[in-house]
Every structure is written in C-alpha cells, then in structure tokens.
Design a protein around this motif. Structure first.
Motif, PDB file in Angstrom:
ATOM      1  N   PHE A  68       0.823  -1.205   0.000  1.00  0.00           N
ATOM      2  CA  PHE A  68       0.000   0.000   0.000  1.00  0.00           C
ATOM      3  C   PHE A  68       0.862   1.261   0.000  1.00  0.00           C
ATOM      4  O   PHE A  68       0.508   2.257  -0.647  1.00  0.00           O
ATOM      5  CB  PHE A  68      -0.955  -0.017   1.195  1.00  0.00           C
ATOM      6  N   VAL A  69       1.977   1.234   0.704  1.00  0.00           N
ATOM      7  CA  VAL A  69       2.893   2.380   0.654  1.00  0.00           C
ATOM      8  C   VAL A  69       3.444   2.541  -0.761  1.00  0.00           C
ATOM      9  O   VAL A  69       3.512   3.651  -1.303  1.00  0.00           O
ATOM     10  CB  VAL A  69       4.035   2.209   1.675  1.00  0.00           C
ATOM     11  N   ASN A  70       3.836   1.424  -1.382  1.00  0.00           N
ATOM     12  CA  ASN A  70       4.332   1.483  -2.759  1.00  0.00           C
ATOM     13  C   ASN A  70       3.273   2.011  -3.715  1.00  0.00           C
ATOM     14  O   ASN A  70       3.580   2.741  -4.665  1.00  0.00           O
ATOM     15  CB  ASN A  70       4.790   0.095  -3.213  1.00  0.00           C
ATOM     16  N   ALA A  71       2.006   1.632  -3.490  1.00  0.00           N
ATOM     17  CA  ALA A  71       0.919   2.099  -4.352  1.00  0.00           C
ATOM     18  C   ALA A  71       0.796   3.613  -4.315  1.00  0.00           C
ATOM     19  O   ALA A  71       0.517   4.251  -5.339  1.00  0.00           O
ATOM     20  CB  ALA A  71      -0.401   1.454  -3.921  1.00  0.00           C
ATOM     21  N   ILE A  72       1.005   4.184  -3.144  1.00  0.00           N
ATOM     22  CA  ILE A  72       0.902   5.637  -2.991  1.00  0.00           C
ATOM     23  C   ILE A  72       2.127   6.332  -3.599  1.00  0.00           C
ATOM     24  O   ILE A  72       1.991   7.263  -4.405  1.00  0.00           O
ATOM     25  CB  ILE A  72       0.759   6.010  -1.499  1.00  0.00           C
ATOM     26  N   VAL A  73       3.320   5.859  -3.234  1.00  0.00           N
ATOM     27  CA  VAL A  73       4.551   6.532  -3.669  1.00  0.00           C
ATOM     28  C   VAL A  73       4.742   6.417  -5.176  1.00  0.00           C
ATOM     29  O   VAL A  73       5.065   7.406  -5.858  1.00  0.00           O
ATOM     30  CB  VAL A  73       5.769   5.959  -2.924  1.00  0.00           C
ATOM     31  N   THR A  74       4.551   5.219  -5.728  1.00  0.00           N
ATOM     32  CA  THR A  74       4.772   5.053  -7.165  1.00  0.00           C
ATOM     33  C   THR A  74       3.786   5.882  -7.982  1.00  0.00           C
ATOM     34  O   THR A  74       4.134   6.407  -9.043  1.00  0.00           O
ATOM     35  CB  THR A  74       4.668   3.576  -7.581  1.00  0.00           C
ATOM     36  N   MET A  75       2.559   6.018  -7.504  1.00  0.00           N
ATOM     37  CA  MET A  75       1.591   6.809  -8.255  1.00  0.00           C
ATOM     38  C   MET A  75       1.930   8.290  -8.214  1.00  0.00           C
ATOM     39  O   MET A  75       1.744   9.012  -9.207  1.00  0.00           O
ATOM     40  CB  MET A  75       0.176   6.573  -7.727  1.00  0.00           C
ATOM     41  N   ILE A  76       2.450   8.763  -7.087  1.00  0.00           N
ATOM     42  CA  ILE A  76       2.870  10.170  -7.004  1.00  0.00           C
ATOM     43  C   ILE A  76       4.036  10.426  -7.952  1.00  0.00           C
ATOM     44  O   ILE A  76       4.050  11.412  -8.704  1.00  0.00           O
ATOM     45  CB  ILE A  76       3.251  10.543  -5.555  1.00  0.00           C
ATOM     46  N   VAL A  77       5.022   9.530  -7.943  1.00  0.00           N
ATOM     47  CA  VAL A  77       6.177   9.681  -8.840  1.00  0.00           C
ATOM     48  C   VAL A  77       5.727   9.614 -10.299  1.00  0.00           C
ATOM     49  O   VAL A  77       6.173  10.397 -11.150  1.00  0.00           O
ATOM     50  CB  VAL A  77       7.232   8.597  -8.548  1.00  0.00           C
ATOM     51  N   PHE A  78       4.836   8.675 -10.610  1.00  0.00           N
ATOM     52  CA  PHE A  78       4.326   8.552 -11.973  1.00  0.00           C
ATOM     53  C   PHE A  78       3.614   9.829 -12.414  1.00  0.00           C
ATOM     54  O   PHE A  78       3.800  10.303 -13.546  1.00  0.00           O
ATOM     55  CB  PHE A  78       3.380   7.361 -12.069  1.00  0.00           C
ATOM     56  N   LEU A  79       2.800  10.394 -11.530  1.00  0.00           N
ATOM     57  CA  LEU A  79       2.090  11.628 -11.854  1.00  0.00           C
ATOM     58  C   LEU A  79       3.076  12.750 -12.193  1.00  0.00           C
ATOM     59  O   LEU A  79       2.921  13.450 -13.203  1.00  0.00           O
ATOM     60  CB  LEU A  79       1.197  12.040 -10.679  1.00  0.00           C
ATOM     61  N   LEU A  80       4.091  12.926 -11.362  1.00  0.00           N
ATOM     62  CA  LEU A  80       5.076  13.976 -11.592  1.00  0.00           C
ATOM     63  C   LEU A  80       5.848  13.737 -12.882  1.00  0.00           C
ATOM     64  O   LEU A  80       6.126  14.680 -13.641  1.00  0.00           O
ATOM     65  CB  LEU A  80       6.041  14.050 -10.402  1.00  0.00           C
ATOM     66  N   ALA A  81       6.192  12.465 -13.157  1.00  0.00           N
ATOM     67  CA  ALA A  81       6.946  12.151 -14.378  1.00  0.00           C
ATOM     68  C   ALA A  81       6.081  12.325 -15.625  1.00  0.00           C
ATOM     69  O   ALA A  81       6.536  12.858 -16.648  1.00  0.00           O
ATOM     70  CB  ALA A  81       7.483  10.723 -14.300  1.00  0.00           C
ATOM     71  N   TYR A  82       4.836  11.891 -15.550  1.00  0.00           N
ATOM     72  CA  TYR A  82       3.927  11.971 -16.701  1.00  0.00           C
ATOM     73  C   TYR A  82       3.649  13.426 -17.084  1.00  0.00           C
ATOM     74  O   TYR A  82       3.492  13.754 -18.255  1.00  0.00           O
ATOM     75  CB  TYR A  82       2.618  11.255 -16.361  1.00  0.00           C
ATOM     76  N   LYS A  83       3.631  14.294 -16.087  1.00  0.00           N
ATOM     77  CA  LYS A  83       3.370  15.720 -16.339  1.00  0.00           C
ATOM     78  C   LYS A  83       4.654  16.502 -16.649  1.00  0.00           C
ATOM     79  O   LYS A  83       4.612  17.710 -16.866  1.00  0.00           O
ATOM     80  CB  LYS A  83       2.665  16.334 -15.128  1.00  0.00           C
ATOM     81  N   GLY A  84       5.805  15.795 -16.651  1.00  0.00           N
ATOM     82  CA  GLY A  84       7.057  16.421 -17.038  1.00  0.00           C
ATOM     83  C   GLY A  84       7.792  17.133 -15.927  1.00  0.00           C
ATOM     84  O   GLY A  84       8.770  17.846 -16.184  1.00  0.00           O
TER      85      GLY A  84
END
Length: 396
Positions: A27-43
């Motif tokens: 569950f911690v990974n689910a939160i952290v990876t999605m935040i990182v993905f959001l930041l990366a996807y938006k550049g």
C-alpha cells in the motif's frame, strides 16, 4: 523496561503473520509510485525509464506482487494442508523486497544502475516466494490440486513476465510489449481469478458443482489473446468477446446472491462482474481501434485490472486484515465507503480513456483519477495500518 517490552511486542506482532508486512509495503508502494508517476507523466520529474514502464513495474511488481505474496503465504498452507511458511523465510523475502522497492524508486530518479540492481533484488524475492509455494504444492497430500495448480502456474507466468521486463529494460526494449501482455493476463488476472473462483462462491455459500474445465479454457483463450496481439495489435477482439461470454456464463451458474446486504461480500461480487464487462470493453475498443485511428489509452487492461484485480484486492485485503486480527468480520460505514470508492477509481480511469479517444485534453481528468487512487489507499491505510502493525481492535 516496560516501553522496550511494548515495542518488542509490537514488532513481534507486525511480523507474526505474513500478510501484515507485505500489505503495508504494497500500500505504501501504491501511494509513492503513483505520485512519482504523476510527476513524471506531467514532465516535472525525469526518470531513468519511461513513465509508462515505471507505472507498469511499480504497480505490478511493487504493489500487486507483495499483496499476492502476503496473501498466499497466509492462505496457501490452508489450501494445501501443509505447514505454515517459516517466519524467517517470509521476513527475509520482505526485507529484500523492501530495500529493492526503495532502490527502484531512488534509482528511477537518480541512477539507472541503482534501478537495475533494484530490478534484480525484486525479481529474486519473486522467485523465492514462488519456490516456497511450489514446495507446498509438491509436498501436499491433497488429491484435489486443481485450484492450487493454476495459482502456481499463474505465479510462474508472473516470474516469466518479470524476467522479460528486466531483459527488455536493460537489453532489448521490443520485448516490453510481450512482458506487459503476459503480466496483465497470465499473471495478474489469471492468479486473481484462480483464487476468486475458489473462494468467492465458498464465502457466498454457493455450493454449485465446480466447472473443472473453466481455468483451462480461460488460460487457453488468454494465451490466444496474447498470441494475436503479438502478431497484430488490437486483433484479439474476438477472443476478448469469447472470454466475456465464457466467464459471464460461469458467473450466472454460480447464482451469487447479488445484491447482497453484506459489503464484505458484494465488493467481491462486483469485482467478478467486472471480468466479463472488462473483456467486452476490451473486445469492443480493440475492434474500433483495428478499423479506425481511434485509440482508447489502454482502456481494455485498466477496466479489467482495476475493475477486477484492484477491486477484489481491496475486498480480500480488508477481509484478511479483519479476520486475522481478531476483529469482527464486519464492514463499518468507513469501510463500506472505501468499497464504494473503489468504483469511483475504476470509473475515473475508464473516463480518462474515453475522453482520450475523442482527442480531448485529458490532463485534468488524469489528475482527478490519480487523486482518486491516492485517496483510496491513504484512507485505507488510515483505517487499517494500525490493525496490521499492532493488532488494533476496531470499534464496530
């Protein structure tokens, strides 16, 4: 001395059952990876691998896989009537997986070399977990091994897809498509469906005769789907329609009591109903994409994986957390609201794909869908992490 004893007691409780540390990590990974993905996807953040591959790996092998390991380490001994997994073994796997997850997240941002080491560490834990389950399967004296055989087979395909991802990421990127297809269908979906078709009818007190050919039929159709997609993208639509038909026919034969007043049951039922819906949507969108230039931003896999695998993960995860902590097997208003929220997460992601297919800007909806995901996992953590960490008793 009293404080030290209390801390030791909490530490012992946290590792007393396999699902507890693995669920927390997932569950911690689910939160952290999605935040990182959001930041990366938006550049806003540069990663050493593409945001899409980061997203796929983080959720498949750092979220779903720890949940699978924790769940199966807890339940597989019961499935096979064998001894429980030794604490030393699952703590070792958890520890390596924990450091592997940290290295992957850091390495993806600062160093491809660290990221490569992380991939090998996480892969090692996946293999070790599989070998523990395989040993249980090999030593069981049970005559009916049908369900556990398919659980083991799907876990094996998970390792194969994991291996292909590493090879693709480090050496030969064209393999990434095959790695993704196998992971989605023969690992995440097949493993979850193998467990669900065994346990959901049992929990629902539906004792209809089991279709022994179901999992074999589903496996063959899924394999054919992957083969067709490897030959020509979006050509698997007829297989998807066939899967929708086979599974909806099977679900109707179970006569699940739906709608059900018990949230701990209807969340499982809803997840199963997403299976034929997901395959039907996959068949429909693949056909449209095949004959036109309209594309649906992975609507097929997201409707299946989020609608079914994610929804049942929350349902089973909550059930296991309550049942193995001495809490009453009851979904209060907070838990019931979380179950409803799973469907908000699914609906928002499907909406993102539909809006994308129309050529419109999806960034606002994308942000909302990611926020819905984060809210789901954060609020689940607020409610249940203390239960997993120190056995907190929830008030009815």
């Amino acid at each position: 001395m009293r404080m030290q004893f209390s801390e030791d007691q909490n530490e012992n409780y946290f590792f007393s059952q396999p699902h507890q540390p693995f669920f927390i990590l997932a569950f911690v990974n689910a939160i952290v990876t999605m935040i990182v993905f959001l930041l990366a996807y938006k550049g806003y953040l540069f990663l050493s691998l593409s945001p899409t591959n980061f997203h796929f790996y983080g959720l498949t092998y750092l979220m779903f896989t720890p949940v699978f390991l924790g769940f199966l380490f807890t339940t597989f001994p019961r499935f096979t009537s064998t001894e429980a997994v030794a604490k030393k073994s699952y703590i070792h796997i958890f520890t390596v997986l924990y450091f592997g997850a940290i290295l992957f997240l850091l390495g993806s941002i600062v160093s491809p070399f660290l990221s490569a080491i992380a991939l090998l560490l996480v892969f090692y834990t996946h293999v070790r977990g599989f070998l523990i389950l395989k040993n249980m399967y090999s030593t069981t004296t049970m005559e009916d091994k049908h369900d556990i055989f398919w659980i083991l087979i799907s876990m094996g395909f998970g390792i194969f897809s994991h291996f292909l991802f590493i090879v693709a990421q480090i050496f030969y990127m064209p393999l990434m498509g095959l790695a993704t297809e196998i992971a989605m269908y023969l690992y995440l979906f097949l493993l979850t469906f193998s467990v669900a078709q065994r346990m959901v009818p049992f929990f629902s007190h539906c004792m209809n005769e089991k279709n022994q050919k179901l999992l074999k039929t589903v496996f063959l159709l899924l394999s054919f789907h992957i083969l067709l997609e490897g030959i020509y993208t979006n050509s698997s639509f007829l297989v998807d329609f066939a899967l929708a038909y086979v599974i909806v026919k099977e679900l109707l034969s179970w006569e699940l009591p739906f709608p059900n007043p018990n949230p701990l049951l209807w969340i499982l039922h809803i997840s199963l109903y997403w299976v034929p819906v997901g395959f039907f949507l996959g068949g429909f969108t693949n056909f449209i994409s095949l004959i036109t230039d309209i594309h649906f931003l992975a609507l097929d896999t997201h409707s299946l994986i989020l609608g079914f695998v994610f929804t049942i993960l929350i349902g089973f995860g909550t059930r296991v957390t309550l049942g193995h902590s001495g809490n009453i097997m009851h979904a209060d208003k907070w838990t019931t609201l979380l179950f409803y929220w799973t469907q908000v997460v699914v609906a928002m992601r499907i909406l993102v794909s539909l809006v994308s297919s129309m050529g419109w800007n999806i960034m606002v909806l994308f942000d909302i869908s990611v926020t819905a995901w984060l809210v789901m996992f954060i609020f689940w953590a607020v409610r249940f992490f203390r239960v997993l960490i120190d056995g907190k008793k929830l008030t009815p």
